[in-house]
Write an enzyme that holds these catalytic residues in place. Structure first.
Site, PDB file in Angstrom:
ATOM      1  N   GLU A 181       7.789   1.577   6.998  1.00 24.73           N
ATOM      2  CA  GLU A 181       6.646   1.644   7.903  1.00 24.73           C
ATOM      3  C   GLU A 181       6.247   3.081   8.253  1.00 24.73           C
ATOM      4  O   GLU A 181       6.338   3.503   9.425  1.00 24.73           O
ATOM      5  CB  GLU A 181       6.935   0.844   9.182  1.00 24.73           C
ATOM      6  CG  GLU A 181       7.256  -0.611   8.917  1.00 24.73           C
ATOM      7  CD  GLU A 181       7.526  -1.418  10.180  1.00 24.73           C
ATOM      8  OE1 GLU A 181       7.578  -0.831  11.272  1.00 24.73           O
ATOM      9  OE2 GLU A 181       7.700  -2.654  10.073  1.00 24.73           O
ATOM     10  N   GLU A 366      10.017  -7.786   6.009  1.00 28.42           N
ATOM     11  CA  GLU A 366      10.277  -8.139   7.407  1.00 28.42           C
ATOM     12  C   GLU A 366       9.264  -9.173   7.878  1.00 28.42           C
ATOM     13  O   GLU A 366       8.054  -9.020   7.633  1.00 28.42           O
ATOM     14  CB  GLU A 366      10.139  -6.930   8.352  1.00 28.42           C
ATOM     15  CG  GLU A 366      11.252  -5.947   8.295  1.00 28.42           C
ATOM     16  CD  GLU A 366      11.081  -4.801   9.292  1.00 28.42           C
ATOM     17  OE1 GLU A 366      10.463  -5.001  10.359  1.00 28.42           O
ATOM     18  OE2 GLU A 366      11.567  -3.703   8.976  1.00 28.42           O
TER      19      GLU A 366
END
Ligand code: IFM
Length: 459
Positions: A181, A366
């Site tokens: 991320e 995720e």
């Protein structure tokens, strides 16, 4: 009463019947990250990271929590590997703590490296695939002291770390991801300040993101050369934006710009080798310094793209090009205050499939949700999580049915853990952690996933 209820079998947490997500070659896993679970922040020569510093700064993290102990995974890793294997997952996604494995002199710290060798070997012995992320936000503090991701040199330090650690761990990793991320590292860390290092300049995010992605690109040749049998990827977070008032052109533009900064900013760079012009309509004057050849490095082909999805945002225009997120009356939210929107997950995946000609296969690295889980008589009835995951499994199934190539799904997270600025209050785990005793207890969601995976394995 069903037979399962009579004999007290857990309800399965599973993808739809007949879904390719039930096939043996679809990878099911659970994920964690170093700073969120390891603890032992001063063991065996680990250096301070930006998150140690941030947590020690009053007012930054809820309840003054820190990752000093977390789930004490550094000492309890054998127990946790047993837990992972017992869940029956195919794979475990972990991250390697840069400050644990590289010393101040830039050389490998053998004790830190040995920890990961032991962990990866034991996972391998148990037949669990290893997905290792090189950077899940724990930048060594001494690099931040020299400008962190605002300093182009950090990208070269990252590539050097990637080279050394992939050499040391060669053959032990199924798939390497460079960054987790990068949007969060850049935007939350350098412009909005809600993450370490907590800097807050409007111009910083774009330059920090460029250097993060440059580090990703610079690391590719070493990863390829040192560990040719492993896959190479990067993990990005994505979000859906929808207008509060679909009849308002300004709100529609706000929703569009939300997705430009949330998704296209990173994905256009990785997949098309350019930053979207519209980003600079939203944030005028923030164009990063990009040197010749940078975008080619950033957009090298990947074996797969890791996608993290959690929520949808409803946007209200501020009348110019800015926007605010608003709550949607009647919508379902999680403990994080994030809107539950599985359809938005399908829409995003299908949208990327249509937009990017060279989209690599996708792994959902995720997905999950936080809830205020409590143990009652030894049980944790996390019904909202079971429902959330079940609906998101179906959303991915729908995207696959529409042609999107998805190869795996990792639930965030294996354990309740340190949820960054929210400390330990927000619980994302399939497995409950009692932070006083470090006792781990399977929540109903974990039992449900285990039941599905056992049946799939014919056990
Ligand atoms: O806990 C985080 C993780 O570290 C990165 N992705 C989102 C999760 C939930 O906020």
């Amino acid at each position: 009463m069903t037979l399962a209820a009579l004999i007290k079998l857990p309800t399965q947490l599973a993808p739809p019947v007949n879904s390719p997500m039930r096939d043996r070659d679809f990878t099911w896993g659970v994920a964690t990250a170093s700073y969120q679970i390891e603890g032992a922040t001063d063991a065996d020569g680990r250096l301070p990271s930006i998150w140690d510093t941030y947590c020690a700064t009053p007012g930054k993290v809820l309840n003054g929590d820190s990752g000093d102990v977390a789930c004490d995974h550094y000492h309890r890793w054998e127990l946790d590997v047993n837990l992972i294997a017992d869940l029956g997952v195919d794979a475990y996604r972990l991250s390697i703590a840069w400050p644990r494995v590289i010393g101040l002199d830039g050389q490998l710290n053998t004790k830190g490296v040995d920890f990961y060798k032991r962990l990866l070997d034991r996972l391998g012995d148990k037949g669990v695939q290893r997905y290792a992320t090189l950077y899940h936000w724990d930048l060594p503090q001494h690099l931040e002291d020299r400008g962190g991701w605002l300093n182009r040199d950090t990208a070269y330090r990252f590539a050097d770390y990637a080279d050394k650690i992939s050499r040391a761990l060669q053959g032990r990793v199924t798939a390497w991801s460079t960054l987790n991320e990068p949007w969060c590292s850049a935007y939350l860390g350098y412009t909005n300040g809600r993450h370490a290092p907590g800097r807050t300049h409007p111009r910083y995010a774009a330059q920090a993101l460029h250097h993060l992605l440059l580090g990703h690109g610079l690391a590719q040749p070493a990863l390829k050369a040192n560990d040719p049998g492993a896959q190479r990827s990067i993990v990005v977070n994505i979000g859906r934006g929808v207008p509060e008032d679909p009849g308002s052109a300004a709100d529609r533009d706000a929703a569009h710009l939300f997705e430009v900064q949330q998704n296209a900013w990173v994905l256009d760079a990785l997949l098309d080798g350019r930053y979207p012009d519209e980003l600079f309509r939203l944030w005028p004057g923030t164009e990063p310094l990009v040197l010749e050849g940078d975008m080619d490095l950033i957009s090298q082909p990947l074996d797969h793209l890791g996608i993290n999805y959690y929520y949808r945002n409803t946007l209200r225009s501020d009348g110019a090009h800015g926007f605010t997120s608003v709550n949607r009356p009647g919508a379902e939210y999680t403990q994080m205050g994030w809107e539950v929107a599985p359809d938005a997950f399908t829409e995003l995946l299908v949208g990327f499939h249509q937009r990017y000609a060279n989209l690599p296969p996708i792994v959902i690295t995720e997905n999950g949700m936080a809830s205020a889980d409590v143990v009652v008589n030894g049980e944790i009835k996390d019904t909202q999580r079971i429902s959330y995951l079940q609906r998101h499994f179906a959303a991915v199934h729908n995207a696959m049915a529409a042609g999107v190539d998805v190869r795996g799904y990792f639930v965030w997270s294996l354990l309740d853990n340190f949820e960054w600025a929210y400390g330990y209050e927000r619980r994302f785990g399939l497995v409950h952690v009692d932070y006083e005793t470090q006792v781990r207890t399977l929540k109903h969601s974990a039992q449900g996933l285990q039941a599905f995976l056992r049946e799939r394995a014919g056990r």
